[in-house]
Design a protein around this motif. Structure first.
Motif, mmCIF file in Angstrom:
data_model
loop_
_atom_site.group_PDB
_atom_site.id
_atom_site.type_symbol
_atom_site.label_atom_id
_atom_site.label_comp_id
_atom_site.label_asym_id
_atom_site.label_seq_id
_atom_site.Cartn_x
_atom_site.Cartn_y
_atom_site.Cartn_z
ATOM 1 N N ARG A 72 -4.652 -5.228 8.777
ATOM 2 C CA ARG A 72 -3.527 -6.007 9.278
ATOM 3 C C ARG A 72 -3.284 -7.234 8.392
ATOM 4 O O ARG A 72 -2.132 -7.598 8.126
ATOM 5 N N GLN A 73 -4.356 -7.858 7.916
ATOM 6 C CA GLN A 73 -4.220 -9.023 7.032
ATOM 7 C C GLN A 73 -3.506 -8.655 5.734
ATOM 8 O O GLN A 73 -2.666 -9.418 5.234
ATOM 9 N N LYS A 74 -3.834 -7.492 5.158
ATOM 10 C CA LYS A 74 -3.185 -7.060 3.913
ATOM 11 C C LYS A 74 -1.688 -6.864 4.135
ATOM 12 O O LYS A 74 -0.870 -7.266 3.296
ATOM 13 N N VAL A 75 -1.358 -6.244 5.241
ATOM 14 C CA VAL A 75 0.057 -6.001 5.550
ATOM 15 C C VAL A 75 0.792 -7.320 5.751
ATOM 16 O O VAL A 75 1.890 -7.530 5.210
ATOM 17 N N ASN A 76 0.205 -8.217 6.509
ATOM 18 C CA ASN A 76 0.841 -9.522 6.747
ATOM 19 C C ASN A 76 0.979 -10.317 5.457
ATOM 20 O O ASN A 76 1.968 -11.039 5.260
ATOM 21 N N PHE A 77 -0.004 -10.178 4.577
ATOM 22 C CA PHE A 77 0.061 -10.860 3.279
ATOM 23 C C PHE A 77 1.266 -10.389 2.475
ATOM 24 O O PHE A 77 2.019 -11.194 1.901
ATOM 25 N N LEU A 78 1.470 -9.071 2.430
ATOM 26 C CA LEU A 78 2.608 -8.533 1.688
ATOM 27 C C LEU A 78 3.934 -8.959 2.318
ATOM 28 O O LEU A 78 4.900 -9.253 1.605
ATOM 29 N N LYS A 79 3.968 -8.998 3.623
ATOM 30 C CA LYS A 79 5.182 -9.472 4.294
ATOM 31 C C LYS A 79 5.474 -10.925 3.932
ATOM 32 O O LYS A 79 6.628 -11.307 3.686
ATOM 33 N N ASP A 80 4.417 -11.728 3.879
ATOM 34 C CA ASP A 80 4.578 -13.140 3.526
ATOM 35 C C ASP A 80 5.095 -13.299 2.099
ATOM 36 O O ASP A 80 5.921 -14.180 1.818
ATOM 37 N N ILE A 81 4.590 -12.445 1.181
ATOM 38 C CA ILE A 81 5.053 -12.477 -0.211
ATOM 39 C C ILE A 81 6.552 -12.202 -0.268
ATOM 40 O O ILE A 81 7.317 -12.865 -0.984
ATOM 41 N N CYS A 82 6.986 -11.222 0.510
ATOM 42 C CA CYS A 82 8.397 -10.862 0.538
ATOM 43 C C CYS A 82 9.248 -12.042 1.003
ATOM 44 O O CYS A 82 10.251 -12.389 0.365
ATOM 45 N N VAL A 83 8.842 -12.659 2.089
ATOM 46 C CA VAL A 83 9.587 -13.809 2.632
ATOM 47 C C VAL A 83 9.573 -14.965 1.644
ATOM 48 O O VAL A 83 10.594 -15.629 1.414
ATOM 49 N N GLU A 84 8.423 -15.204 1.019
ATOM 50 C CA GLU A 84 8.269 -16.278 0.036
ATOM 51 C C GLU A 84 9.234 -16.120 -1.132
ATOM 52 O O GLU A 84 9.730 -17.104 -1.688
ATOM 53 N N LEU A 85 9.510 -14.863 -1.499
ATOM 54 C CA LEU A 85 10.401 -14.586 -2.624
ATOM 55 C C LEU A 85 11.853 -14.376 -2.187
ATOM 56 O O LEU A 85 12.679 -13.930 -2.978
ATOM 57 N N GLY A 86 12.125 -14.679 -0.937
ATOM 58 C CA GLY A 86 13.508 -14.605 -0.457
ATOM 59 C C GLY A 86 13.938 -13.250 0.042
ATOM 60 O O GLY A 86 15.137 -13.008 0.250
ATOM 61 N N GLY A 87 12.980 -12.336 0.249
ATOM 62 C CA GLY A 87 13.331 -11.010 0.750
ATOM 63 C C GLY A 87 13.747 -11.052 2.200
ATOM 64 O O GLY A 87 13.305 -11.910 2.966
ATOM 65 N N THR A 88 14.587 -10.121 2.587
ATOM 66 C CA THR A 88 15.110 -10.106 3.953
ATOM 67 C C THR A 88 14.569 -8.948 4.791
ATOM 68 O O THR A 88 14.857 -8.863 5.982
ATOM 69 N N ASN A 89 13.787 -8.059 4.160
ATOM 70 C CA ASN A 89 13.247 -6.919 4.899
ATOM 71 C C ASN A 89 11.765 -6.755 4.561
ATOM 72 O O ASN A 89 11.376 -5.865 3.796
ATOM 73 N N PRO A 90 10.902 -7.612 5.117
ATOM 74 C CA PRO A 90 9.468 -7.588 4.800
ATOM 75 C C PRO A 90 8.802 -6.257 5.116
ATOM 76 O O PRO A 90 7.899 -5.828 4.387
ATOM 77 N N GLU A 91 9.238 -5.608 6.197
ATOM 78 C CA GLU A 91 8.628 -4.326 6.580
ATOM 79 C C GLU A 91 8.862 -3.267 5.507
ATOM 80 O O GLU A 91 7.949 -2.558 5.102
ATOM 81 N N GLN A 92 10.112 -3.170 5.027
ATOM 82 C CA GLN A 92 10.427 -2.174 4.008
ATOM 83 C C GLN A 92 9.762 -2.512 2.681
ATOM 84 O O GLN A 92 9.270 -1.631 1.966
ATOM 85 N N PHE A 93 9.739 -3.790 2.338
ATOM 86 C CA PHE A 93 9.079 -4.234 1.115
ATOM 87 C C PHE A 93 7.607 -3.828 1.140
ATOM 88 O O PHE A 93 7.081 -3.270 0.163
ATOM 89 N N THR A 94 6.941 -4.100 2.244
ATOM 90 C CA THR A 94 5.518 -3.780 2.381
ATOM 91 C C THR A 94 5.275 -2.282 2.260
ATOM 92 O O THR A 94 4.372 -1.840 1.546
ATOM 93 N N LYS A 95 6.099 -1.510 2.926
ATOM 94 C CA LYS A 95 5.940 -0.054 2.884
ATOM 95 C C LYS A 95 6.166 0.473 1.470
ATOM 96 O O LYS A 95 5.429 1.348 0.991
#
Length: 383
Positions: free
Chosen positions: A198-221
């Motif tokens: 879960r931490q790895k997934v949340n980390f990737l979601k945070d990276i997406c948001v940090e870089l201005g992404g609007t779809n963290p779930e899709q980015f992570t997947k």
């Protein structure tokens, strides 16, 4: 005293018969009067003395030798298994795996590489097998993964955790076919803790948001699809590698976002030291060939996999290409030619020289194709 020795002799006889029967050494027919094997492995008030424990260890070693296990390898990998005072289940494990289609050689190999497997109860093995069957379709598929990575099946004794990880990944949008791919390519994912996953997934979601992404779930997947081994590496390593690449390439948020979920996903799991050393080595090599930093940045951005290649392998590849008149600019435009082994490149160059192939006129795309297509093109060039 004589009675005690008699019981021990009977136990030894039945134990030997069971193991020889299991691996086809002698055709023993067991009856309901047979005593259970390796009773001495269980700890009781009467057998706590050191001599009895030594006898139990000796019994375990004899059983493993009969099974063809590389005991020396097993001792080196997990010595604690051989110091256990409680019951081990090598007989039950062998019978369980045989019932699923495993050969005696495969069983011996599994125990040699991951001896902790003999500490799992038959009930635990059956339950874990049923969980795997929710993902993979056949016993043969499961045995193939298990034989390749016994740790993935035997490391964790927590079947509930395994089930929770499946549920969590499913909640992220992973379908059964996706889970099959994960289990086949990176089975260790399923024996880690749910919290770390879960931490790895949340980390990737945070990276997406940090870089201005609007779809963290899709980015992570998308990132995990590109490289499922991200699940197996530390967050610190991935974060450091991202920072190194961004600093060198000087990318903006949107460019970095696209880079990570594109080809860069494959190199995020590299050792940070290896990544940094290769980045420096490739830069020095390309500068020596007359490249500017902008050229090198473009190479890393369009073909980051070049950072997988060690300097000792990359230099000979570049030299053999340049030696036949190919320009470094052409390599930068078609960097995938570096995917092939030096031997493969040399072989193709030799065949192309025989037909006087002109790389300046025709380009180097012919070097970046499958062997079947290359041979077909060579047949046309010889006409």
């Amino acid at each position: 005293m004589a009675a005690v020795h008699g019981v021990r002799a009977l136990l030894s006889l039945h134990r030997s018969a069971l193991f020889q029967r299991s691996f086809g050494l002698i055709p023993v027919q067991l009856t309901s009067t047979c005593l259970p094997t390796r009773l001495c492995s269980a700890t009781t008030k009467r057998n706590k003395a050191r001599p009895e424990q030594k006898n139990c260890n000796k019994s375990l070693l004899e059983n493993l030798h009969l099974m063809g296990v590389d005991v020396e390898m097993a001792r080196q990998r997990q010595p604690g298994v051989f110091r256990r005072k409680s019951l081990t289940n090598e007989q039950g494990l062998a019978e369980f795996l045989q019932s699923k289609g495993a050969s005696s050689e495969e069983i011996a190999s599994i125990i040699s590489r991951f001896p902790r497997a003999i500490t799992r109860s038959t009930e635990h093995l059956e339950e874990r097998w049923e969980l795997w069957r929710k993902i993979l379709n056949t016993d043969s598929e499961m045995l193939s993964v298990l034989e390749r990575s016994p740790e993935s099946f035997f490391r964790s004794s927590d079947n509930k955790n395994f089930e929770n990880i499946i549920t969590f990944l499913t909640s992220l949008g992973f379908k059964t076919k996706d889970l099959q791919r994960l289990l086949v390519k990176a089975p260790r994912i399923f024996c880690g803790s749910l919290d770390l996953t879960r931490q790895k997934v949340n980390f990737l979601k945070d990276i997406c948001v940090e870089l201005g992404g609007t779809n963290p779930e899709q980015f992570t997947k998308t990132v995990l699809y590109k490289n499922v081994f991200i699940f197996s590496e530390s967050i610190k390593r991935i974060r450091t590698n991202i920072d190194i690449l961004r600093a060198y390439l000087g990318l903006g948020n949107s460019e970095m976002l696209a880079f990570i979920q594109g080809s860069a996903a494959k190199i995020l799991v590299l050792s940070t030291e290896y990544l940094q050393n290769n980045l420096n080595s490739v830069e020095l090599k390309m500068v020596s060939l007359g490249c500017q930093k902008a050229d090198i940045q473009k190479l890393f951005y369009t073909y980051p996999v070049v950072l997988y290649i060690s300097p000792a392998t990359l230099s000979p590849k570049l030299e053999c290409l340049l030696k036949v008149g190919i320009k470094v600019e052409q390599i930068l435009e078609t960097p995938r030619v570096l995917d092939y082994s030096t031997q493969n490149i040399l072989g193709r160059l030799e065949q192309l020289q025989e037909v006087e192939y002109n790389f300046q006129k025709n380009g180097i795309g012919i070097l970046d194709c499958s062997q079947k297509r290359f041979l077909a093109k060579m047949e046309k060039l010889k006409l």
